[in-house]
Design a protein around this motif. Sequence first.
Motif, PDB file in Angstrom:
ATOM      1  N   PHE A 171       0.850  -1.185   0.000  1.00 53.93           N
ATOM      2  CA  PHE A 171       0.000   0.000   0.000  1.00 53.93           C
ATOM      3  C   PHE A 171       0.886   1.235   0.000  1.00 53.93           C
ATOM      4  CE2 PHE A 171      -2.644  -3.347   1.638  1.00 53.93           C
ATOM      5  CZ  PHE A 171      -3.910  -3.055   1.155  1.00 53.93           C
ATOM      6  N   VAL A 172       0.649   2.141  -0.935  1.00 51.45           N
ATOM      7  CA  VAL A 172       1.411   3.383  -1.043  1.00 51.45           C
ATOM      8  C   VAL A 172       0.543   4.508  -0.484  1.00 51.45           C
ATOM      9  CG1 VAL A 172       2.580   4.998  -2.579  1.00 51.45           C
ATOM     10  CG2 VAL A 172       2.657   2.532  -3.050  1.00 51.45           C
ATOM     11  N   ILE A 173       0.912   4.996   0.694  1.00 52.48           N
ATOM     12  CA  ILE A 173       0.159   6.054   1.372  1.00 52.48           C
ATOM     13  C   ILE A 173       0.910   7.367   1.192  1.00 52.48           C
ATOM     14  CG2 ILE A 173      -0.801   6.838   3.559  1.00 52.48           C
ATOM     15  CD1 ILE A 173      -0.793   3.896   4.453  1.00 52.48           C
ATOM     16  N   ALA A 174       0.238   8.343   0.599  1.00 51.92           N
ATOM     17  CA  ALA A 174       0.863   9.639   0.338  1.00 51.92           C
ATOM     18  C   ALA A 174       0.971  10.451   1.619  1.00 51.92           C
ATOM     19  CB  ALA A 174       0.072  10.401  -0.723  1.00 51.92           C
ATOM     20  N   ASP A 175       1.677  11.578   1.529  1.00 53.82           N
ATOM     21  CA  ASP A 175       1.886  12.414   2.712  1.00 53.82           C
ATOM     22  C   ASP A 175       0.660  13.222   3.106  1.00 53.82           C
ATOM     23  OD1 ASP A 175       1.935  14.182   0.622  1.00 53.82           O
ATOM     24  OD2 ASP A 175       3.836  15.126   1.162  1.00 53.82           O
ATOM     25  N   ASP A 176      -0.447  13.046   2.378  1.00 54.70           N
ATOM     26  CA  ASP A 176      -1.716  13.633   2.816  1.00 54.70           C
ATOM     27  C   ASP A 176      -2.654  12.580   3.399  1.00 54.70           C
ATOM     28  OD1 ASP A 176      -2.476  12.226   0.577  1.00 54.70           O
ATOM     29  OD2 ASP A 176      -3.353  13.943  -0.479  1.00 54.70           O
ATOM     30  N   GLY A 177      -2.146  11.355   3.557  1.00 58.86           N
ATOM     31  CA  GLY A 177      -2.920  10.292   4.178  1.00 58.86           C
ATOM     32  C   GLY A 177      -3.783   9.477   3.236  1.00 58.86           C
ATOM     33  N   THR A 178      -3.728   9.739   1.939  1.00 63.13           N
ATOM     34  CA  THR A 178      -4.518   8.960   0.988  1.00 63.13           C
ATOM     35  C   THR A 178      -3.722   7.755   0.504  1.00 63.13           C
ATOM     36  OG1 THR A 178      -3.754  10.260  -0.908  1.00 63.13           O
ATOM     37  CG2 THR A 178      -5.773  10.993   0.195  1.00 63.13           C
TER      38      THR A 178
END
Length: 333
Positions: free
Chosen positions: A158-165
């Motif tokens: 899972f790739v979680i971006a720095d905005d939490g998405t």
Amino acid sequence: MTANRNLKRRVRARAAKTGESYTAALRHFRTTPRGEPMPEHTTLRLAVAQLTVVPDPGDTAALRESGHRIRALMREAHRAGARLLHLPEGALACPDKRIMSSTGPDEIGPADWSRADWPTLAAELRSIATLAAELRLWTVLGSIHPLTAPRRPHLSLFVIADDGTVTTRYDERMLSNTKVSHMYTPGSSPVTFTVDGIRLGCAIGMEAAFPELFLEYERLDVDVVLFSTHGPGTPVNNAPFALQAQALAAANSFWVSYATTAQDAPNAPSGIVTPHGDWLTRCPSSPASAIAVADLDLTAENLARPWRRAARGDLYARYQAHDDPRSLDRAAL
């Protein structure tokens, strides 16, 4: 070599004229492997982790403890100034084939996925995503992703971006015989994503044994491949996935981040491999949670990558001796 000297001369001239540092001036002359202008941010501070993984996705308390360990490593990576944290295969849940076997632990059979605590897995993933947004930290971690019954789940990153998405998800494509026969549904495509102008790709499990997947990422112009695994890493087999990670980095001239479990660390700890195939940094070789942090420098010259791309094309066609009998005669002395 002449072209290289000319480039350095032009960069120094600009730096002297503008007062920029050499690295800042270089950005105006260099392009990425994709032929695009060098991004403003030319380094990525990457943290690679190892931690003890949970073998039973039905053990609710263990899953919560796993989430707690991951969030502790996220905070540690944030304190170290990391932009991205890379975790191993099954960081949140790494189902054991015998525990999951519907025919009992003495015989490996079809996995019984009804025993997985899917609500807790989802809740822990949401908590990790919330913290990623709070820390402004990209986080890549392994877990399982359910599909519509009766299909088996994917084994995923899972790739979680720095905005939490959750910006994307990579599903293991090249599964072991046990995985594909009894446990998971294979994925179907490569996945890339970009952080601060630096392009990353994902691999998982035993995919280091399939160099064509890494060559595919080279063709997709990635700068870094994040490879998450659960070994093998024993004294008997000399940790082949770690050795393969080094070879794949050197063969394709990109960084490889190698994230494995704490259980495998005594023989093959997590670490980051340079485009030359050398270990840039590694976690301690002890069976405990840890991170290793390094800055990946996109401005570092790497003449091997464009040369290998040319060599893989038709570069040599003009030199071949198709009409020379001495070339065609394989038994000639």
